[in-house]
Design a protein around this motif. Sequence first.
Motif, PDB file in Angstrom:
ATOM      1  N   VAL A 106       0.825  -1.208   0.000  1.00 36.03           N
ATOM      2  CA  VAL A 106       0.000   0.000   0.000  1.00 36.03           C
ATOM      3  C   VAL A 106       0.861   1.262   0.000  1.00 36.03           C
ATOM      4  O   VAL A 106       0.549   2.237  -0.690  1.00 36.03           O
ATOM      5  N   PHE A 107       1.972   1.272   0.729  1.00 33.16           N
ATOM      6  CA  PHE A 107       2.850   2.449   0.717  1.00 33.16           C
ATOM      7  C   PHE A 107       3.510   2.624  -0.643  1.00 33.16           C
ATOM      8  O   PHE A 107       3.638   3.749  -1.137  1.00 33.16           O
ATOM      9  N   ASP A 108       3.938   1.517  -1.252  1.00 30.76           N
ATOM     10  CA  ASP A 108       4.558   1.589  -2.576  1.00 30.76           C
ATOM     11  C   ASP A 108       3.546   2.060  -3.618  1.00 30.76           C
ATOM     12  O   ASP A 108       3.873   2.866  -4.497  1.00 30.76           O
ATOM     13  N   TYR A 109       2.326   1.572  -3.527  1.00 28.43           N
ATOM     14  CA  TYR A 109       1.269   2.002  -4.435  1.00 28.43           C
ATOM     15  C   TYR A 109       1.021   3.505  -4.304  1.00 28.43           C
ATOM     16  O   TYR A 109       0.905   4.216  -5.303  1.00 28.43           O
ATOM     17  N   LYS A 113       1.677   6.389  -7.257  1.00 29.96           N
ATOM     18  CA  LYS A 113       0.547   7.182  -7.739  1.00 29.96           C
ATOM     19  C   LYS A 113       0.598   8.636  -7.266  1.00 29.96           C
ATOM     20  O   LYS A 113      -0.206   9.453  -7.693  1.00 29.96           O
ATOM     21  N   GLY A 114       1.517   8.951  -6.355  1.00 31.66           N
ATOM     22  CA  GLY A 114       1.626  10.313  -5.843  1.00 31.66           C
ATOM     23  C   GLY A 114       0.581  10.658  -4.792  1.00 31.66           C
ATOM     24  O   GLY A 114       0.305  11.834  -4.544  1.00 31.66           O
ATOM     25  N   PHE A 115      -0.008   9.640  -4.165  1.00 31.40           N
ATOM     26  CA  PHE A 115      -0.996   9.869  -3.117  1.00 31.40           C
ATOM     27  C   PHE A 115      -0.290  10.100  -1.790  1.00 31.40           C
ATOM     28  O   PHE A 115       0.806   9.592  -1.555  1.00 31.40           O
ATOM     29  N   ALA A 116      -0.953  10.834  -0.908  1.00 32.32           N
ATOM     30  CA  ALA A 116      -0.419  11.046   0.440  1.00 32.32           C
ATOM     31  C   ALA A 116      -0.579   9.758   1.248  1.00 32.32           C
ATOM     32  O   ALA A 116      -1.554   9.025   1.090  1.00 32.32           O
ATOM     33  N   ASP A 117       0.395   9.515   2.117  1.00 30.05           N
ATOM     34  CA  ASP A 117       0.296   8.384   3.029  1.00 30.05           C
ATOM     35  C   ASP A 117      -0.343   8.850   4.332  1.00 30.05           C
ATOM     36  O   ASP A 117      -0.288  10.032   4.682  1.00 30.05           O
ATOM     37  N   MET A 118      -0.938   7.915   5.035  1.00 29.98           N
ATOM     38  CA  MET A 118      -1.463   8.170   6.377  1.00 29.98           C
ATOM     39  C   MET A 118      -2.467   9.317   6.399  1.00 29.98           C
ATOM     40  O   MET A 118      -2.413  10.194   7.253  1.00 29.98           O
ATOM     41  N   TYR A 119      -3.395   9.315   5.491  1.00 33.12           N
ATOM     42  CA  TYR A 119      -4.358  10.412   5.394  1.00 33.12           C
ATOM     43  C   TYR A 119      -5.720  10.078   6.001  1.00 33.12           C
ATOM     44  O   TYR A 119      -6.609  10.912   6.009  1.00 33.12           O
ATOM     45  N   SER A 120      -5.898   8.863   6.496  1.00 35.05           N
ATOM     46  CA  SER A 120      -7.205   8.498   7.038  1.00 35.05           C
ATOM     47  C   SER A 120      -7.051   7.856   8.416  1.00 35.05           C
ATOM     48  O   SER A 120      -5.962   7.425   8.813  1.00 35.05           O
ATOM     49  N   LEU A 121      -8.156   7.775   9.108  1.00 36.73           N
ATOM     50  CA  LEU A 121      -8.162   7.100  10.401  1.00 36.73           C
ATOM     51  C   LEU A 121      -7.815   5.624  10.232  1.00 36.73           C
ATOM     52  O   LEU A 121      -7.126   5.039  11.072  1.00 36.73           O
TER      53      LEU A 121
END
Length: 140
Positions: A106-109, A113-121
């Motif tokens: 999930v972190f590599d994905y 993709k340029g998404f932020a990590d740790m953005y949700s509960l």
Amino acid sequence: MEDSLTRPSSPAGLSCYMAVSQLLGLTVIAMTGAWMGQYRGGIAWESALQFNVHPLCMVIGMVFLQGDALLVYRVFRNETKRSVKILHGLLHAFALVIALVGVIAVFDYHRKKGFADMYSLHSWCGIAAFSLYFIQGYLQ
């Protein structure tokens, strides 16, 4: 006096409960695999399907294998303590490695993709659960 030296027998119905728990666990794994395969396009590491590795690995590692590791002492109560401890440790190690693959996926994905990590509960609770699981295993 002899009765106090023998190991206690398994509780009534334990084998039925174990069979049901294993059946439910394997059903959850199969349903997650079917969900990823049929409705999410499958599983692959080097593509947009990499994210789908995460739910499957988390179910296998943090639910099924971890649960089995916890049940080992109850199920194999008539085996030697050393062999039960080895099996317990191996199941926990496999659970940790498979869950780690899911976390890495999930972190590599997100990175690709340029998404932020740790953005949700969900992210924070998941990383807290995984970290505490790792720390607990390391301290024992």
